[in-house]
Scaffold this motif. Structure first.
Motif, short mmCIF file in Angstrom:
data_model
loop_
_atom_site.label_atom_id
_atom_site.label_comp_id
_atom_site.label_asym_id
_atom_site.label_seq_id
_atom_site.Cartn_x
_atom_site.Cartn_y
_atom_site.Cartn_z
N TYR A 1 0.84 -1.20 0.00
CA TYR A 1 0.00 0.00 0.00
C TYR A 1 0.87 1.25 0.00
CZ TYR A 1 -4.09 2.90 1.05
OH TYR A 1 -5.10 3.82 0.99
N HIS B 1 -1.23 4.92 8.22
CA HIS B 1 -1.66 6.32 8.19
C HIS B 1 -0.63 7.30 8.72
CE1 HIS B 1 -6.24 5.25 7.80
NE2 HIS B 1 -5.54 5.06 6.68
N TYR C 1 -5.03 13.20 2.10
CA TYR C 1 -5.47 11.81 1.91
C TYR C 1 -6.78 11.62 2.64
CZ TYR C 1 -5.41 6.72 3.05
OH TYR C 1 -5.72 5.40 3.23
N THR C 2 -7.74 10.94 1.99
CA THR C 2 -9.01 10.61 2.60
C THR C 2 -9.18 9.10 2.59
OG1 THR C 2 -10.00 12.67 1.78
CG2 THR C 2 -11.51 10.97 2.56
N ALA C 3 -9.34 8.51 3.77
CA ALA C 3 -9.48 7.06 3.87
C ALA C 3 -10.74 6.58 3.16
CB ALA C 3 -9.50 6.65 5.34
N ALA C 4 -10.77 5.30 2.85
CA ALA C 4 -11.89 4.73 2.10
C ALA C 4 -13.21 4.92 2.82
CB ALA C 4 -11.64 3.24 1.83
N THR C 5 -13.19 4.91 4.15
CA THR C 5 -14.41 5.10 4.93
C THR C 5 -14.90 6.54 4.90
OG1 THR C 5 -13.12 5.52 6.93
CG2 THR C 5 -13.78 3.24 6.50
N GLY C 6 -14.01 7.47 4.53
CA GLY C 6 -14.36 8.88 4.48
C GLY C 6 -14.25 9.58 5.82
N GLN D 1 -9.18 11.87 7.48
CA GLN D 1 -8.42 12.65 6.50
C GLN D 1 -7.06 12.97 7.08
OE1 GLN D 1 -10.94 16.04 5.23
NE2 GLN D 1 -11.07 15.01 3.27
N ASP E 1 -7.74 0.60 -2.34
CA ASP E 1 -8.71 0.26 -1.29
C ASP E 1 -9.91 1.20 -1.29
OD1 ASP E 1 -7.29 2.50 -0.41
OD2 ASP E 1 -7.67 2.01 1.70
N ALA F 1 -9.58 4.53 -1.06
CA ALA F 1 -9.16 5.81 -0.50
C ALA F 1 -8.82 6.77 -1.63
CB ALA F 1 -7.96 5.62 0.42
N ARG F 2 -8.75 8.07 -1.30
CA ARG F 2 -8.44 9.08 -2.30
C ARG F 2 -7.24 9.91 -1.86
NH1 ARG F 2 -13.79 12.21 -2.27
NH2 ARG F 2 -13.79 11.31 -0.19
#
Length: 327
Positions: A34, A75, A92-97, A100, A283, A285-286
């Protein structure tokens, strides 16, 4: 006679066990892959890709990630990577939103919120407000996209009349939707190329307003179905900025630079006149990665604070803007 040797053997085993416990746990294959993915994207697209020592960069990030087993465990090292990029704007924004990550060097600009502006009937006034979006739970708030652009154009239309000869564009608030904002103020800004994104190789990518649409290159990013046209086209325009004018708000400030009969007043902007591009990770994430700097219609590059033509405090800037527009 054998008892001391038994104790020595016990101590030796104990010391070996302690040493084994102290050895750092290896980073899992999932966590390592990752991080490789995230850093790989940064190395290809970052605005600072040509000035970063990537071997040193990776060494610091991998050291920070030592022992990470899951994506969540990476993270802290991803936040370090964002900081090491040096652009102060990527995030960065995690997949769950719900999570950040921002660089620890992020620029947080504050200033006094703009107060109401009293202006003569020959001058129109448009305050560009913060746009809305979706919160961490996916719930919509405020206006954004076409609704945001349409609301701005409706405000222009409601004020416009034959006696309006000039306009004040107030950018002294955080604006989060560059292209919808560009559509919203398009009737006053006028049509044509308003600015560029410039990458580290010196390539320029234009953005423009034309017939109710904001474009990046030839691609329409935002538009309204029935664009408004001013009764008195190509008016004189005063632009107000302060430290709350940030990121997309800075793009709108830059859009007016080089436009005829235009002058800016107030404080320098926040200093995030750079372009972020969304990168989707495996995954979900953005990574919003800074890939270029903003440039005006004359191809002058920024990347930092945009300076007003007249450096003035809030109250004085409004007075001076009205005086200049009234000449």
């Amino acid at each position: 006679m054998r008892q001391p040797y038994v104790w020595l053997l016990f101590i030796a085993v104990l010391l070996m066990s302690c040493k084994k416990d102290q050895e750092p746990k290896a980073t899992s294959a999932q966590a390592q892959a990752y991080l490789d993915e995230v850093i790989g994207i940064m190395q290809i697209y970052s605005v600072n890709r040509k000035t970063i020592d990537w071997d040193l960069f990776k060494n610091k990030v991998y050291t920070k990630a030592q022992g990470a087993q899951t994506i969540a465990d990476t993270h802290p090292s991803i936040q370090l990577a964002l900081t090491l990029l040096g652009d102060n704007h990527s995030f960065y924004t995690a997949a769950t939103g719900g999570i950040q990550l921002f660089p620890t060097t992020s620029v947080h600009c504050t200033d006094a919120a703009p107060t109401s502006v009293l202006h003569p009937p020959t001058i129109g006034y448009i305050q560009v407000p913060p746009s809305g979006g979706y919160d961490a739970k996916g719930v919509k708030y405020g206006l954004f996209g076409q609704e945001y652009a349409q609301a701005l154009q409706d405000s222009i239309k409601a004020q416009d009349s034959d006696q309006i000869q000039a306009w004040i564009i107030d950018l002294r608030a955080l604006s989060l939707d560059m292209f919808s904002g560009l559509v919203g103020i398009g009737p006053i800004l006028g049509e044509g190329i308003a600015g560029y994104f410039m990458d580290p190789d010196g390539n320029y990518y234009p953005w423009s307003y034309e017939k109710g649409a904001a474009k990046s290159g030839q691609s329409i990013i935002s538009s309204v179905p029935n664009p408004y046209v001013l009764r008195n086209p190509n008016p004189k325009v005063a632009v107000l900025t302060n430290r709350l004018t940030s990121s997309s708000g800075e793009a709108l400030a830059i859009a007016f630079i080089g436009r005829p009969n235009t002058r800016s007043f107030g404080f320098p902007t926040c200093g995030l006149s750079t372009a972020n591009a969304p990168m989707m990770l495996s995954d979900g994430a953005r990574l919003a990665l800074t890939v270029g700097v903003m440039a005006d219609r004359n191809k002058k590059a920024y990347g930092n604070a945009v300076q007003p033509d007249e450096l003035l405090p809030a109250v004085t800037s409004v007075q001076k803007a009205i005086e200049w527009l009234s000449k």
